[in-house]
Design an enzyme around this catalytic site. Sequence first.
Site, PDB file in Angstrom:
ATOM      1  N   HIS A 119     -14.352 -19.892  19.182  1.00 42.55           N
ATOM      2  CA  HIS A 119     -14.319 -20.909  20.227  1.00 42.55           C
ATOM      3  C   HIS A 119     -14.942 -20.330  21.475  1.00 42.55           C
ATOM      4  CE1 HIS A 119     -12.849 -23.962  22.979  1.00 42.55           C
ATOM      5  NE2 HIS A 119     -12.715 -24.720  21.904  1.00 42.55           N
ATOM      6  N   ASP A 158     -10.204 -27.306  14.586  1.00 46.80           N
ATOM      7  CA  ASP A 158     -10.851 -27.995  13.477  1.00 46.80           C
ATOM      8  C   ASP A 158     -10.592 -27.329  12.135  1.00 46.80           C
ATOM      9  OD1 ASP A 158     -11.966 -30.085  14.873  1.00 46.80           O
ATOM     10  OD2 ASP A 158     -13.631 -28.856  15.567  1.00 46.80           O
TER      11      ASP A 158
HETATM   12  N1  ACO Z   1     -18.477 -17.083  11.938  1.00 47.23           N
HETATM   13  C1  ACO Z   1     -19.084 -15.870  12.048  1.00 47.23           C
HETATM   14  N2  ACO Z   1     -19.471 -15.319  13.226  1.00 47.23           N
HETATM   15  C2  ACO Z   1     -19.230 -16.014  14.343  1.00 47.23           C
HETATM   16  C3  ACO Z   1     -18.598 -17.267  14.321  1.00 47.23           C
HETATM   17  C4  ACO Z   1     -18.202 -17.802  13.062  1.00 47.23           C
HETATM   18  N3  ACO Z   1     -17.592 -18.976  12.972  1.00 47.23           N
HETATM   19  N4  ACO Z   1     -18.483 -17.745  15.573  1.00 47.23           N
HETATM   20  C5  ACO Z   1     -19.028 -16.814  16.370  1.00 47.23           C
HETATM   21  N5  ACO Z   1     -19.480 -15.763  15.629  1.00 47.23           N
HETATM   22  C6  ACO Z   1     -20.070 -14.508  16.148  1.00 47.23           C
HETATM   23  C7  ACO Z   1     -21.497 -14.720  16.623  1.00 47.23           C
HETATM   24  O1  ACO Z   1     -22.424 -14.474  15.582  1.00 47.23           O
HETATM   25  C8  ACO Z   1     -21.576 -13.711  17.741  1.00 47.23           C
HETATM   26  O2  ACO Z   1     -21.714 -12.446  17.161  1.00 47.23           O
HETATM   27  P1  ACO Z   1     -22.587 -11.292  17.931  1.00 47.23           P
HETATM   28  O3  ACO Z   1     -21.840 -11.014  19.195  1.00 47.23           O
HETATM   29  O4  ACO Z   1     -22.613 -10.159  16.972  1.00 47.23           O
HETATM   30  O5  ACO Z   1     -23.947 -11.893  18.176  1.00 47.23           O
HETATM   31  C9  ACO Z   1     -20.187 -13.757  18.381  1.00 47.23           C
HETATM   32  O6  ACO Z   1     -19.316 -14.156  17.318  1.00 47.23           O
HETATM   33  C10 ACO Z   1     -20.072 -14.726  19.548  1.00 47.23           C
HETATM   34  O7  ACO Z   1     -20.476 -16.015  19.097  1.00 47.23           O
HETATM   35  P2  ACO Z   1     -21.314 -17.043  19.956  1.00 47.23           P
HETATM   36  O8  ACO Z   1     -22.030 -17.969  19.027  1.00 47.23           O
HETATM   37  O9  ACO Z   1     -22.125 -16.320  20.993  1.00 47.23           O
HETATM   38  O10 ACO Z   1     -20.130 -17.803  20.714  1.00 47.23           O
HETATM   39  P3  ACO Z   1     -20.234 -19.202  21.404  1.00 47.23           P
HETATM   40  O11 ACO Z   1     -19.157 -19.232  22.422  1.00 47.23           O
HETATM   41  O12 ACO Z   1     -21.630 -19.474  21.861  1.00 47.23           O
HETATM   42  O13 ACO Z   1     -19.926 -20.246  20.220  1.00 47.23           O
HETATM   43  C11 ACO Z   1     -18.742 -21.582  18.649  1.00 47.23           C
HETATM   44  C12 ACO Z   1     -18.670 -20.786  19.976  1.00 47.23           C
HETATM   45  C13 ACO Z   1     -19.946 -22.546  18.690  1.00 47.23           C
HETATM   46  C14 ACO Z   1     -17.473 -22.396  18.499  1.00 47.23           C
HETATM   47  C15 ACO Z   1     -18.908 -20.584  17.470  1.00 47.23           C
HETATM   48  O14 ACO Z   1     -17.781 -19.740  17.410  1.00 47.23           O
HETATM   49  C16 ACO Z   1     -19.101 -21.290  16.114  1.00 47.23           C
HETATM   50  O15 ACO Z   1     -20.248 -21.613  15.761  1.00 47.23           O
HETATM   51  N6  ACO Z   1     -17.991 -21.542  15.360  1.00 47.23           N
HETATM   52  C17 ACO Z   1     -18.086 -22.283  14.099  1.00 47.23           C
HETATM   53  C18 ACO Z   1     -18.156 -23.773  14.393  1.00 47.23           C
HETATM   54  C19 ACO Z   1     -16.827 -24.342  14.855  1.00 47.23           C
HETATM   55  O16 ACO Z   1     -15.782 -24.115  14.264  1.00 47.23           O
HETATM   56  N7  ACO Z   1     -16.895 -25.165  15.921  1.00 47.23           N
HETATM   57  C20 ACO Z   1     -15.726 -25.873  16.459  1.00 47.23           C
HETATM   58  C21 ACO Z   1     -15.343 -25.350  17.795  1.00 47.23           C
HETATM   59  S1  ACO Z   1     -13.871 -26.153  18.353  1.00 47.23           S
HETATM   60  C22 ACO Z   1     -14.394 -27.621  18.929  1.00 47.23           C
HETATM   61  O17 ACO Z   1     -15.476 -27.860  19.355  1.00 47.23           O
HETATM   62  C23 ACO Z   1     -13.432 -28.692  18.903  1.00 47.23           C
END
Ligand code: ACO
Length: 428
Positions: free
Chosen positions: A307, A364
């Site tokens: 998140h 979610d």
């Molecule tokens: N699986 C694996 N790796 C992940 C995940 C995941 N679900 N989420 C984040 N990471 C990793 C990224 O690759 C990144 O790694 P790095 O530092 O080595 O590059 C690090 O964790 C940080 O992730 P970001 O994408 O920079 O974080 P951001 O805050 O931009 O994204 C998000 C947040 C979009 C929710 C992301 O965690 C994601 O894509 N999750 C899966 C989709 C999801 O469940 N979305 C629902 C969110 S809740 C809502 O909207 C109601």
Amino acid sequence: MGKKAELHYEGKVFEIPVVTGSENENALDISKLRGESGLITLDRGFKNTGSTQSAITFLNGEEGILRYRGYSIEELAEKSSFLEVSFLLIYGELPTQQELDKFTKDISEHSLVHEDVKSILDGYPSKAHPMGVLSSLVSALTAFYPKSLDPNRSKEQINGTIIRFIAKLPTLAAWSFKNRMRQPIMYPKNKLNYTSNFLHMMFGLPTQDTEINPVVAKALDKLLILHADHEQNCSASTVRIVGSSHASLYASVSAGIAALWGPLHGGANQAVIEMLEEIKADGGDVDKYVAKAKDKSDPFRLMGFGHRVYKNFDPRATIIKKAADDVLRELGIEDPVLDIAMKLEKVALEDEYFKVRGLYPNVDFYSGIIYRALGIPTDMFTVMFAIGRLPGWISQWKEMRENNEPIGRPRQVYTGATERAYVGMENR
Ligand code: ACO
């Protein structure tokens, strides 16, 4: 004297005022920075940028705190109802019994949509995703209520639009589902409460009386409360930015629904179940998928994990997890996908990759499991989220208009070609 920060740049010192919120959060107010120093700030994805000052929802991602208008999400989920929470978010205070009765009555009396909506629905192919249908039907409401196009109308008139909106969204949502199923639409029933009426329009058939299971209706109501607002998330920011151009409430929320649809935001609830189904079909090897999620050359991510703001736990996920357990037990459902979800959760929570990055199951991860148990089809999951989020979008739009916020228009750092002469076709 308010707090100030200093920026030292090219031998000059620029003072930057610090704005402090009611929970002692501090922000640098850089709105005058460009005029004084020629500098803008760069923050892709607004990871560290406050777009507004808001009095609606407080969340602290480090401590897992979420409050609507000061009331904790845990207490609201336990003691309140979705319409009561909607009133709280939109008008700022919990309603008195009289206020809640009036609000509920007004909403139940506006749940019918114009008959012409049926001909719009008829134009969609049955495979149309209900989120796309919902977003366009919400925009189409402007055609039936043209006066709603003016966001500067009186408070009473804006309130009429708000009531109509909350009343009609479940009808539009259920009808978009009926269209997909090629089943006859069901008209709303005013005597039913908000969530029971929605279930009646979703699952009812003209050939038989619909039995609404109170356990299902209660669980759904709780889910709607948990989704009701989440401060400046992707879809709320979209609603505010669209509304900042003085677009109508319906048009602004239609854009918010589109923003919610994406799998990185609300669409994750659909994506979670599809991912769990895929893991199950592939033999249930959870470790394989955790490895894929960690592999930077693989675009796969564990849906429902991570998140932008919560880095410890998502308080909504904790409540939903318990609600999911209760519903599955109460309805006597044993879902093999749930076992995979539990395994995945355990493996990921113990894995260094996820721990270091603060990646925890979000709202979610569990909401899809509970929607499934309630008999809601997968591609309707994000629609359920949209119904829950509507009071949040409305309150964000209303606050932005009442505070007369300027048009949202970020700047950029240009990285393209510098000026060059046009090249004729013969020389390309
Ligand atoms: N699986 C694996 N790796 C992940 C995940 C995941 N679900 N989420 C984040 N990471 C990793 C990224 O690759 C990144 O790694 P790095 O530092 O080595 O590059 C690090 O964790 C940080 O992730 P970001 O994408 O920079 O974080 P951001 O805050 O931009 O994204 C998000 C947040 C979009 C929710 C992301 O965690 C994601 O894509 N999750 C899966 C989709 C999801 O469940 N979305 C629902 C969110 S809740 C809502 O909207 C109601």
